[in-house]
Design an enzyme around this catalytic site. Structure first.
Site, short mmCIF file in Angstrom:
data_model
loop_
_atom_site.label_atom_id
_atom_site.label_comp_id
_atom_site.label_asym_id
_atom_site.label_seq_id
_atom_site.Cartn_x
_atom_site.Cartn_y
_atom_site.Cartn_z
N GLU A 31 0.83 -1.21 0.00
CA GLU A 31 0.00 0.00 0.00
C GLU A 31 0.87 1.26 0.00
O GLU A 31 0.56 2.24 -0.68
CB GLU A 31 -0.93 -0.03 1.22
CG GLU A 31 -2.10 0.92 1.10
CD GLU A 31 -3.26 0.56 2.04
OE1 GLU A 31 -3.45 -0.63 2.31
OE2 GLU A 31 -3.95 1.48 2.49
N SER A 48 -7.42 1.88 -2.35
CA SER A 48 -6.21 1.12 -2.64
C SER A 48 -6.58 -0.28 -3.14
O SER A 48 -7.51 -0.89 -2.65
CB SER A 48 -5.37 1.00 -1.36
OG SER A 48 -4.47 -0.08 -1.48
N GLU A 61 -16.11 -11.01 3.97
CA GLU A 61 -14.96 -10.76 3.08
C GLU A 61 -14.36 -12.08 2.60
O GLU A 61 -14.08 -12.27 1.41
CB GLU A 61 -13.90 -9.93 3.81
CG GLU A 61 -12.72 -9.56 2.93
CD GLU A 61 -11.59 -8.89 3.72
OE1 GLU A 61 -11.20 -9.41 4.79
OE2 GLU A 61 -11.09 -7.85 3.26
N CYS A 67 -10.38 -1.38 14.61
CA CYS A 67 -10.66 -2.81 14.85
C CYS A 67 -10.75 -3.16 16.34
O CYS A 67 -11.46 -4.10 16.70
CB CYS A 67 -9.58 -3.67 14.23
SG CYS A 67 -9.31 -3.27 12.50
N GLU A 89 -13.86 -12.96 -5.32
CA GLU A 89 -12.49 -12.63 -5.72
C GLU A 89 -11.45 -13.41 -4.92
O GLU A 89 -10.31 -13.54 -5.34
CB GLU A 89 -12.20 -11.12 -5.52
CG GLU A 89 -13.08 -10.18 -6.28
CD GLU A 89 -14.37 -9.86 -5.53
OE1 GLU A 89 -15.38 -10.48 -5.88
OE2 GLU A 89 -14.35 -9.04 -4.62
N LYS A 129 -15.50 -9.51 8.32
CA LYS A 129 -14.42 -10.35 7.78
C LYS A 129 -14.95 -11.70 7.32
O LYS A 129 -14.39 -12.33 6.43
CB LYS A 129 -13.33 -10.56 8.83
CG LYS A 129 -12.43 -9.35 9.05
CD LYS A 129 -11.33 -9.24 8.03
CE LYS A 129 -10.58 -7.92 8.17
NZ LYS A 129 -9.88 -7.53 6.94
N GLU A 136 2.11 1.68 -3.40
CA GLU A 136 1.02 2.13 -4.26
C GLU A 136 0.81 3.63 -4.09
O GLU A 136 0.63 4.37 -5.07
CB GLU A 136 -0.27 1.37 -3.93
CG GLU A 136 -1.43 1.73 -4.85
CD GLU A 136 -2.76 1.06 -4.48
OE1 GLU A 136 -2.76 0.17 -3.61
OE2 GLU A 136 -3.78 1.47 -5.07
N CYS A 171 -8.28 -1.94 4.13
CA CYS A 171 -8.16 -3.08 5.06
C CYS A 171 -9.49 -3.48 5.66
O CYS A 171 -9.65 -4.61 6.09
CB CYS A 171 -7.25 -2.74 6.23
SG CYS A 171 -5.73 -2.02 5.72
#
Lengths: 570, 154
Positions: free
Chosen positions: A278, A318, A360, A503, A365, A357, A281, A298
């Site tokens: 990141e 990102s 996710e 988190c 993907e 999560k 990037e 994230c």
């Protein structure tokens, strides 16, 4: 100041206080149920009623301000009788099969009922057998247990600004439900799980995946890998009173080994990797006049939110996968090759402070063409606690162990991922050093720390002024998003976390998470960072080795293939 | 008047939500709002769908279901209960052969209960569309229903 008399004691209190606050300040306990430290006062449940001399009715102490000369009784027979009746009424509309409920012994309604000494319920049960909504990977809504306190509505509407849940209907037929009483998977729910964290009973909970983990731990054909997120280790101690508030990370590793995991790895390792990707990037975007500000990726609650509500700014996000998914990709590719295994021989579990999560990990993907996911199961901090209890883990008897290699060596910067502002700080440590070529004098970027809703800072990078912003809880993110849409955003880099405090305040964290516990977990996070020898992601030798031996360099073709992803409007 | 015009009439104001829903419902013979319309209104007013649903579900005068041409709402609050030497609701249920909450097969009547109509001094009371009838007796209720059927009352 006002002078009041409470239970025959004269008390000096400030005028702005409610009766409940005044009582708390003088160690007088008034039971509450719908009241929650960081949420609005609804006075829905009426449990906190008190008797005030000269008043005919029993007002709720949570919403009644003190007045000079007030004479209050918090436990007169009339008050106690009212509380009992209110609790009995709640129990009559509640599926009180307590022994068959995850919240057994940790349920606020059960505690209240116990403390009030309820022995018999004079009212007939009225709850209906309502269908359970479990059509999504993250959350389960069992409205047979709902006591309509409204905490979930408040947190969804006010703190997160998502407003999926609302009170529907009126009077005794009022229900808490999404629009058209639909399942959560048909709606704009981000699965942040804040509703599950504040629920006083077992009406909204994370989807329990512990059975699947036990099965695979005992499957001799599977190599079981577990990764632990940074925010889990600063909170799980709260659930086990034998532990003090120091981070029991060595014992946590031991305990996971006891459960039967073959390899215990650290999500902090892939957090370091995230910073490498990141950070680079960001440097690429700055140097090539690419889309700025760049926003972090994230947090899956945030990704869900932006895909659902603001798909026009997806190019600002990102392309880096979250640390959880980077770990999954490394496990099912790099680790697989190193160990000469097949993908289906590897079972990857992550322990996360988060319910989103779970969603996710199920994304298309992150699953290969044979339906093999990079991360097989996600457990919340609370589910891990459950497994420890099932196993009867005694932390006092455990020794300290280190994480396994090759995904065990981590920097202090990675630990910061758990707290709001942490990804930003970790990225700044790396980006500023890489760009200036000189070692940083101070590693602490204190402007991005703390609990302010939106935190801003600016830095001089090789003569260029860059501005950054950090926000946590989705209602705060909205302001930064509007700036990007208007073209007025002055920032280069923005970190967004869906949950309050980041988190550490995630929807999968131990029950009773409030601002006090968030602050404590935050302090622990910064202490862990400070105690680390390596405090910058790019100084982590294990990361260097991984690049040398496998990925070549940040943003390489292989990195792009394994560690980056795409987002879609929904 | 279609939905767009109703929204324009209220200048897309969030706090006109109830009026918008009532106007929309009154446009239609069978007085209901569809889920699709709720979503359109939420988008137009920039409020969450759940909020519009919450409002819809709170007020008995708003409905997601098709209703009859005439909506009979019987007061269910205490004075109307205490006053009855007969029961308004069961009288109508029997006369129309429908249960509370249902619509007659010819879609002429819908029978509902409502919160206080503000006529406690003349209880028991009921409302048919916008008209309130008080000091009800069994004979009076049956006569009123007949007069609606015959088109004397409307």
């Amino acid at each position: 100041m006002a002078t009041i008399t409470m239970n025959n004691q004269q008390l000096e209190v400030t005028n702005e206080m409610t009766i409940l606050e005044a009582a708390k300040a003088h160690n007088i306990n008034i039971p509450t149920l719908c009241h929650y430290p960081d949420l609005a006062i609804n006075s829905d449940c009426r449990i906190c009623v008190v008797e005030i001399e000269g008043k005919r009715m029993l007002p709720t102490s949570c919403s009644t301000p003190v007045q000079d000369g007030m004479v209050i009784y918090t436990n007169s027979p009339r008050v106690l009788q009212a509380r009992k009746t209110i609790t009995e009424l709640m129990l009559s509309s509640h599926d009180a099969n307590c022994t068959a409920c995850t919240r057994n012994m940790r349920c606020e309604l059960q505690t209240l009922s116990k403390n009030l000494g309820i022995d018999i319920n004079r009212f007939e049960p009225t709850y209906k057998d309502l269908p359970i909504d479990d059509n999504n990977p993250s959350l389960v809504r069992n409205m047979n247990r709902c006591i309509k306190c409204g905490r979930c509505v408040d947190v969804c509407k006010t703190v997160q600004g998502v407003h999926v849940l609302e009170r529907m209907g009126r009077s005794n037929e009022m229900m808490i439900a999404p629009a058209f009483n639909q399942s959560l998977n048909n709606l704009i729910c981000t699965y942040c799980g804040q509703c599950a964290n504040v629920c006083p009973v077992g009406a909204i909970m994370e989807k329990d995946d512990t059975d699947l983990v036990w099965e695979n731990l005992h499957n001799p054909k599977k190599r079981t890998l577990v990764q632990v997120a940074p925010a889990v280790r600063v909170a799980i101690g709260e659930s086990f009173h034998s532990l003090d508030d120091t981070v029991p990370i060595g014992k946590l590793v031991s305990a996971l080994k006891h459960l039967g995991f073959d390899e215990v790895y650290d999500t902090n390792f892939t957090a370091d990797l995230t910073i490498m990707e990141e950070g680079n990037e960001l440097i690429y975007r700055i140097q090539n006049d690419d889309v700025l500000p760049m926003m972090t990726s994230c947090c899956p609650g945030w990704i869900n939110y932006v895909e659902q509500h603001h798909s026009d700014i997806l190019k600002h996000i990102s392309s880096c996968k979250s640390p959880q998914q980077m770990f999954g990709a490394l496990a099912k590719n790099y680790y697989k090759e190193q160990e000469n295994l097949n993908k289906e021989d590897i079972f990857v579990v992550s322990i996360m402070p988060c319910t989103a999560k779970k969603y996710e990990a199920k994304r298309e993907e992150f699953t290969d063409q044979y339906d093999n996911p990079d991360v097989d199961v996600v457990l919340t901090t609370r589910e891990l606690e459950k497994m420890f209890r099932q196993m009867g883990v005694d932390f006092d008897q455990l020794d300290n162990r280190d994480f396994d290699e090759p995904f065990g060596m981590t920097s202090g910067a990675a630990q910061l991922f758990g707290a709001s502002g942490g990804v930003m700080e970790a990225a700044l440590r790396t980006v500023t050093e890489v760009l200036s070529g000189k070692p940083l004098k101070s590693l602490d970027f204190s402007a991005v720390r703390g609990m302010d809703g939106i935190k801003e800072a600016s830095f001089n990078l090789k003569g260029q002024e860059i501005k950054v912003a950090v926000s946590h809880s989705l209602s705060n993110a909205e302001q930064l998003i509007q700036g990007i849409k208007d073209g007025t955003s002055p920032y280069t880099f923005i970190e967004i976390m869906a949950c309050p405090g980041g988190c550490i305040g995630g929807g999968g964290q131990p029950y009773g998470t409030d601002s006090a516990s968030r602050l404590k977990r935050m302090e622990t996070t910064y202490r862990v960072d400070l105690e680390k020898d390596i405090r910058k992601s790019h100084d982590n030798p294990a990361i260097k080795t991984l690049y040398d031996n496998y990925l070549q360099k940040p943003l390489s073709e292989l990195s792009h293939h394994l560690l980056h992803t795409r987002y879609y409007p929904r | 008047m279609n939905l767009q015009k109703i929204l324009e009439k209220h200048a897309f104001q969030k706090d006109h939500l109830i009026e918008i829903l009532i106007d929309l419902q009154n446009e239609k013979t069978y007085k209901f709002v569809t889920e699709e319309e709720v979503s359109l209104i939420a988008d137009a007013l920039k409020v969450p769908v759940s909020h519009v649903c919450g409002v819809m579900s709170f007020y008995t005068l708003l409905s997601f279901d098709e209703r009859g041409k005439y909506i009979i709402q019987v007061c269910k609050d205490v004075p109307c209960y205490l006053n009855d030497d007969f029961n308004v609701l069961t009288t109508i249920e029997k006369a129309l052969d429908i249960s509370c909450g249902d619509t007659s097969k010819d879609q002429f009547f819908t029978l509902e209960q409502t919160a206080c109509l503000g006529c406690c001094d003349e209880a028991p009371a009921m409302r048919i569309n916008n008209k309130v009838y008080t000091k009800l007796t069994k004979a009076k209720v049956l006569r009123i229903l007949e007069e609606y059927k015959e088109g004397i009352l409307c």
